[in-house]
Scaffold this motif. Structure first.
Motif, PDB file in Angstrom:
ATOM      1  N   LEU A 188      -0.269 -71.163 -59.165  1.00 39.10           N
ATOM      2  CA  LEU A 188       0.509 -72.399 -59.065  1.00 39.10           C
ATOM      3  C   LEU A 188       1.450 -72.340 -57.865  1.00 39.10           C
ATOM      4  O   LEU A 188       1.631 -73.339 -57.154  1.00 39.10           O
ATOM      5  CB  LEU A 188       1.291 -72.624 -60.360  1.00 39.10           C
ATOM      6  CG  LEU A 188       2.109 -73.914 -60.441  1.00 39.10           C
ATOM      7  CD1 LEU A 188       1.225 -75.136 -60.227  1.00 39.10           C
ATOM      8  CD2 LEU A 188       2.815 -74.009 -61.791  1.00 39.10           C
ATOM      9  N   ALA A 189       2.051 -71.174 -57.620  1.00 37.94           N
ATOM     10  CA  ALA A 189       2.937 -71.033 -56.464  1.00 37.94           C
ATOM     11  C   ALA A 189       2.186 -71.278 -55.159  1.00 37.94           C
ATOM     12  O   ALA A 189       2.704 -71.937 -54.248  1.00 37.94           O
ATOM     13  CB  ALA A 189       3.568 -69.636 -56.460  1.00 37.94           C
ATOM     14  N   LEU A 190       0.958 -70.767 -55.052  1.00 39.08           N
ATOM     15  CA  LEU A 190       0.146 -71.036 -53.860  1.00 39.08           C
ATOM     16  C   LEU A 190      -0.150 -72.521 -53.737  1.00 39.08           C
ATOM     17  O   LEU A 190      -0.059 -73.099 -52.644  1.00 39.08           O
ATOM     18  CB  LEU A 190      -1.157 -70.244 -53.916  1.00 39.08           C
ATOM     19  CG  LEU A 190      -2.205 -70.608 -52.840  1.00 39.08           C
ATOM     20  CD1 LEU A 190      -1.648 -70.379 -51.442  1.00 39.08           C
ATOM     21  CD2 LEU A 190      -3.490 -69.828 -53.038  1.00 39.08           C
ATOM     22  N   ASP A 191      -0.513 -73.157 -54.849  1.00 48.85           N
ATOM     23  CA  ASP A 191      -0.835 -74.589 -54.800  1.00 48.85           C
ATOM     24  C   ASP A 191       0.353 -75.398 -54.289  1.00 48.85           C
ATOM     25  O   ASP A 191       0.202 -76.326 -53.495  1.00 48.85           O
ATOM     26  CB  ASP A 191      -1.261 -75.075 -56.181  1.00 48.85           C
ATOM     27  CG  ASP A 191      -1.737 -76.515 -56.149  1.00 48.85           C
ATOM     28  OD1 ASP A 191      -2.769 -76.773 -55.495  1.00 48.85           O
ATOM     29  OD2 ASP A 191      -1.078 -77.377 -56.750  1.00 48.85           O
ATOM     30  N   LEU A 192       1.567 -75.047 -54.724  1.00 47.62           N
ATOM     31  CA  LEU A 192       2.755 -75.754 -54.261  1.00 47.62           C
ATOM     32  C   LEU A 192       3.074 -75.401 -52.812  1.00 47.62           C
ATOM     33  O   LEU A 192       3.443 -76.277 -52.018  1.00 47.62           O
ATOM     34  CB  LEU A 192       3.948 -75.413 -55.163  1.00 47.62           C
ATOM     35  CG  LEU A 192       3.837 -75.839 -56.632  1.00 47.62           C
ATOM     36  CD1 LEU A 192       5.013 -75.320 -57.426  1.00 47.62           C
ATOM     37  CD2 LEU A 192       3.739 -77.357 -56.748  1.00 47.62           C
ATOM     38  N   ALA A 193       2.918 -74.118 -52.441  1.00 49.82           N
ATOM     39  CA  ALA A 193       3.252 -73.687 -51.076  1.00 49.82           C
ATOM     40  C   ALA A 193       2.316 -74.298 -50.043  1.00 49.82           C
ATOM     41  O   ALA A 193       2.747 -74.685 -48.956  1.00 49.82           O
ATOM     42  CB  ALA A 193       3.195 -72.159 -50.995  1.00 49.82           C
ATOM     43  N   ARG A 194       1.029 -74.398 -50.406  1.00 48.70           N
ATOM     44  CA  ARG A 194       0.065 -74.913 -49.431  1.00 48.70           C
ATOM     45  C   ARG A 194       0.237 -76.409 -49.204  1.00 48.70           C
ATOM     46  O   ARG A 194      -0.290 -76.960 -48.236  1.00 48.70           O
ATOM     47  CB  ARG A 194      -1.356 -74.584 -49.881  1.00 48.70           C
ATOM     48  CG  ARG A 194      -1.893 -75.479 -50.960  1.00 48.70           C
ATOM     49  CD  ARG A 194      -3.066 -74.897 -51.700  1.00 48.70           C
ATOM     50  NE  ARG A 194      -4.038 -74.273 -50.840  1.00 48.70           N
ATOM     51  CZ  ARG A 194      -5.007 -73.481 -51.263  1.00 48.70           C
ATOM     52  NH1 ARG A 194      -5.115 -73.212 -52.567  1.00 48.70           N
ATOM     53  NH2 ARG A 194      -5.869 -72.948 -50.436  1.00 48.70           N
ATOM     54  N   ARG A 195       0.979 -77.110 -50.082  1.00 47.35           N
ATOM     55  CA  ARG A 195       1.197 -78.549 -49.926  1.00 47.35           C
ATOM     56  C   ARG A 195       2.504 -78.870 -49.201  1.00 47.35           C
ATOM     57  O   ARG A 195       2.802 -80.042 -48.971  1.00 47.35           O
ATOM     58  CB  ARG A 195       1.185 -79.229 -51.299  1.00 47.35           C
ATOM     59  CG  ARG A 195      -0.158 -79.145 -51.998  1.00 47.35           C
ATOM     60  CD  ARG A 195      -0.051 -79.566 -53.453  1.00 47.35           C
ATOM     61  NE  ARG A 195      -1.322 -79.361 -54.153  1.00 47.35           N
ATOM     62  CZ  ARG A 195      -2.305 -80.246 -54.188  1.00 47.35           C
ATOM     63  NH1 ARG A 195      -2.172 -81.391 -53.571  1.00 47.35           N
ATOM     64  NH2 ARG A 195      -3.426 -79.995 -54.830  1.00 47.35           N
ATOM     65  N   ARG A 196       3.303 -77.843 -48.903  1.00 46.71           N
ATOM     66  CA  ARG A 196       4.525 -78.074 -48.151  1.00 46.71           C
ATOM     67  C   ARG A 196       4.184 -78.585 -46.748  1.00 46.71           C
ATOM     68  O   ARG A 196       3.111 -78.333 -46.214  1.00 46.71           O
ATOM     69  CB  ARG A 196       5.327 -76.777 -48.046  1.00 46.71           C
ATOM     70  CG  ARG A 196       5.837 -76.241 -49.396  1.00 46.71           C
ATOM     71  CD  ARG A 196       7.013 -77.056 -49.905  1.00 46.71           C
ATOM     72  NE  ARG A 196       7.499 -76.572 -51.189  1.00 46.71           N
ATOM     73  CZ  ARG A 196       8.441 -75.645 -51.332  1.00 46.71           C
ATOM     74  NH1 ARG A 196       8.980 -75.077 -50.258  1.00 46.71           N
ATOM     75  NH2 ARG A 196       8.845 -75.275 -52.533  1.00 46.71           N
ATOM     76  N   ALA A 197       5.136 -79.289 -46.143  1.00 46.90           N
ATOM     77  CA  ALA A 197       4.878 -79.884 -44.821  1.00 46.90           C
ATOM     78  C   ALA A 197       4.588 -78.819 -43.767  1.00 46.90           C
ATOM     79  O   ALA A 197       3.709 -78.977 -42.931  1.00 46.90           O
ATOM     80  CB  ALA A 197       6.071 -80.739 -44.400  1.00 46.90           C
ATOM     81  N   ALA A 198       5.333 -77.710 -43.814  1.00 47.78           N
ATOM     82  CA  ALA A 198       5.159 -76.665 -42.807  1.00 47.78           C
ATOM     83  C   ALA A 198       4.311 -75.529 -43.366  1.00 47.78           C
ATOM     84  O   ALA A 198       4.457 -75.155 -44.530  1.00 47.78           O
ATOM     85  CB  ALA A 198       6.521 -76.128 -42.364  1.00 47.78           C
ATOM     86  N   PRO A 199       3.428 -74.945 -42.541  1.00 48.71           N
ATOM     87  CA  PRO A 199       2.646 -73.787 -43.009  1.00 48.71           C
ATOM     88  C   PRO A 199       3.511 -72.540 -43.072  1.00 48.71           C
ATOM     89  O   PRO A 199       4.665 -72.532 -42.632  1.00 48.71           O
ATOM     90  CB  PRO A 199       1.561 -73.656 -41.936  1.00 48.71           C
ATOM     91  CG  PRO A 199       2.183 -74.233 -40.702  1.00 48.71           C
ATOM     92  CD  PRO A 199       3.080 -75.338 -41.170  1.00 48.71           C
ATOM     93  N   GLY A 200       2.943 -71.460 -43.610  1.00 50.43           N
ATOM     94  CA  GLY A 200       3.652 -70.192 -43.648  1.00 50.43           C
ATOM     95  C   GLY A 200       4.633 -70.050 -44.786  1.00 50.43           C
ATOM     96  O   GLY A 200       5.501 -69.180 -44.747  1.00 50.43           O
ATOM     97  N   GLU A 201       4.514 -70.882 -45.831  1.00 51.44           N
ATOM     98  CA  GLU A 201       5.421 -70.802 -46.973  1.00 51.44           C
ATOM     99  C   GLU A 201       4.949 -69.736 -47.959  1.00 51.44           C
ATOM    100  O   GLU A 201       3.749 -69.552 -48.168  1.00 51.44           O
ATOM    101  CB  GLU A 201       5.491 -72.149 -47.698  1.00 51.44           C
ATOM    102  CG  GLU A 201       6.223 -73.240 -46.920  1.00 51.44           C
ATOM    103  CD  GLU A 201       7.733 -73.104 -47.040  1.00 51.44           C
ATOM    104  OE1 GLU A 201       8.180 -72.262 -47.844  1.00 51.44           O
ATOM    105  OE2 GLU A 201       8.451 -73.843 -46.345  1.00 51.44           O
TER     106      GLU A 201
END
Length: 542
Positions: free
Chosen positions: A420-433
């Motif tokens: 779930l953390a990856l799913d949320l991180a990959r949808r952030r505006a900036a990469p590298g989250e």
């Protein structure tokens, strides 16, 4: 593969070389039929076959270049696949009766090539419809490429034997090249060591030979070789490519040596494909074990721990579960991590954590960090360095990791949190989250308090009608709702993201509200709907 190389490199006729490829394809892929055709005066004629029921096809099979599947492969120089011949409009009408008589349906065809020259085609066929896997393509194209090089050299030898004494010396060089290529192949097969084969080649040339990675970094070479010596020869290995064969030294190579390197580069590429196939087989074992671990199929706890021990994993020591994937910046279609990025992630992870378990899974990469990584802040910093955006890299990444697992039962929750953390991180505006369990907020509470079944039930209750409509070929209600809410209910931005007209967005939203009996202007309805969409995306990702 050892038997194939021996037969191929000892072949003295086109038919013998073609038969070696045909027999190997049929055995390696488990197909019903295999055959090979060579180009003569612009027409493909059969050179070897295995598994045919009738004698009519080998006697009458003639295919002009550009016609049918094989003719297109020969004309275009690229592999093509057919899931079911019965429904494929590309097959040549003149071949229809022969194909139907043999009962062929699924087929894979690759060109026999030497450099830019197409010499013929290599077929693999089944009497049932078949979806061909990427490994099938790699295997057949690799065999076809090796066979094309052997046929080219056989033709050179045959032509040279008919010419003058000077030309016969060229034939002798070619034969010596074949012997060297055979020694290179035998050295690699006997020791399963690529360096042994490169050592034979380096001894023959009297020059250092090395294998470099796809991005140019040296991987395998001779001890003591000077990396500052100029590169005299370099060729990519495989179609992707998997690496580069490179020769350094103080002199230029003669044509015979370049030809030898062309042949041996194909052998090295085939060896790398064989190693990759073995690695993927090992990864499948890891994947099956991880499926049981993360899905909670642990009724036999001692048996699971025994399987883990065989794979070199001690489940009694604390570990974090990490998920890495391609950054998507919104609700768009996900992308798989490419081979070059996967190689970079594996090397970077093993460089920092030599005992980490790194396994491709569902288009992403899953990592079990080894003991000694209990400090979540240190894990966070390491992952941030790994996914940091770098110029020239094909994929931008995001990552998520779960809680520290101190017991077998905790791996289920840790994986759910990491996914779930990856799913949320990959949808952030900036990469590298990089997101951790503390970043999940309400979603983390949902993961910790719910089983997968209860989450699926919640999604079904909230989104059932639109999921059913989409499954029946509806106009992507779920994707439209997700994009609309992600874009803060801005109609024009939603339409632009979906590449459709704003009126189409209005219609889909109105219809979705009717199906779900919700009002997108109501904050409570929006909250529950967005929560269900997030959970549904996380379940799909997991």
């Amino acid at each position: 593969m050892e038997e194939f190389l021996r037969r191929l490199l000892s072949a003295r006729s086109v038919g013998t070389a073609a038969q070696a490829a045909v027999d190997t394809v049929r055995t390696a892929l488990g197909v019903d039929i295999s055959w090979s055709g060579v180009i003569t005066d612009g027409v493909l004629t059969m050179a070897a076959h295995s598994g045919l029921r009738t004698s009519r096809m080998p006697a009458t099979w003639r295919l002009p270049l550009g016609e049918g599947i094989g003719g297109r492969v020969a004309a275009e120089g690229r592999a093509l696949a057919v899931r079911d011949y019965r429904h494929d409009p590309r097959r040549a009408p003149v071949m229809k009766s022969l194909i139907d008589e043999e009962g062929m349906r699924g087929a894979l065809c690759a060109p026999l090539v030497h450099g830019p020259e197409v010499l013929g085609v290599l077929y693999a066929a089944d009497r049932r419809a078949r979806d061909w896997a990427p490994d099938d393509f790699h295997l057949v194209t690799g065999l076809a490429r090796d066979t094309g090089s052997a046929i080219h050299r056989i033709c050179e030898v045959e032509a040279a034997s008919r010419r003058s004494a000077q030309d016969r010396r060229l034939a002798l060089d070619a034969r010596r090249g074949l012997l060297v290529a055979t020694e290179v192949a035998a050295a690699m097969v006997r020791s399963d060591d690529l360096g042994a084969g490169l050592g034979v080649l380096a001894h023959t040339l009297g020059m250092p030979v090395e294998l470099a990675g796809p991005s140019g970094e040296p991987l395998v070479g001779q001890p003591g070789a000077d990396p500052e010596e100029p590169v005299r020869f370099e060729v990519d290995l495989g179609d992707e490519p998997m690496g580069r064969l490179r020769v350094r030294g103080g002199r230029d190579l003669n044509p015979t040596e370049r030809d030898l390197l062309g042949t041996t580069s194909e052998i090295v590429a085939l060896h790398l494909l064989r190693q990759r196939a073995a690695l993927r087989s090992e990864l499948r074992v890891y994947a099956e074990f991880l499926d049981d671990l993360f899905e909670g199929r642990i009724d036999d706890r001692p048996g699971l721990q025994a399987r883990a021990a065989l794979l070199g994993i001690d489940l009694r020591v604390p570990r974090h579960v990490v998920c890495l994937g391609v950054h998507t910046a919104g609700p768009g279609e996900g992308r798989f991590i490419g081979p070059q990025t996967l190689d970079r992630v594996e090397r970077a992870m093993h460089s920092r954590y030599p005992k980490a378990v790194v396994v491709p899974r569902s288009g992403d990469v899953l990592v079990l960090l080894p003991p000694g990584t209990e400090d979540s802040r240190q894990v966070h910093r390491s992952l941030q360095e790994l996914v940091r955006v770098r110029p020239g890299t094909p994929d931008t990444l995001a990552a998520g990791f779960g809680r520290l697992c101190t017991d077998v039962d905790e791996y289920i929750d840790s994986y759910a949190e990491a996914s779930l953390a990856l799913d949320l991180a990959r949808r952030r505006a900036a990469p590298g989250e990089v997101l951790s369990p503390r970043d999940l907020g309400l979603y983390g509470l949902l993961v910790r308090s719910s089983t997968r079944q209860t989450m699926e039930s919640m999604v079904g209750r909230a989104l059932g009608p639109v999921l059913a409509a989409d499954a029946d070929g509806g106009p992507e209600y779920v994707k439209t709702l997700r994009t609309y809410l992600t874009n803060d209910r801005h109609l024009e931005r939603t339409a632009a993201a979906l590449h459709i007209h704003p009126n189409t967005v209005r219609y889909r939203l109105a219809r979705a509200q009717e199906l779900l009996e919700v009002n997108l202007r109501d904050p409570d309805d929006r909250f529950l709907l967005e929560l269900a969409l997030r959970v549904q995306a996380a379940l799909e990702h997991g």
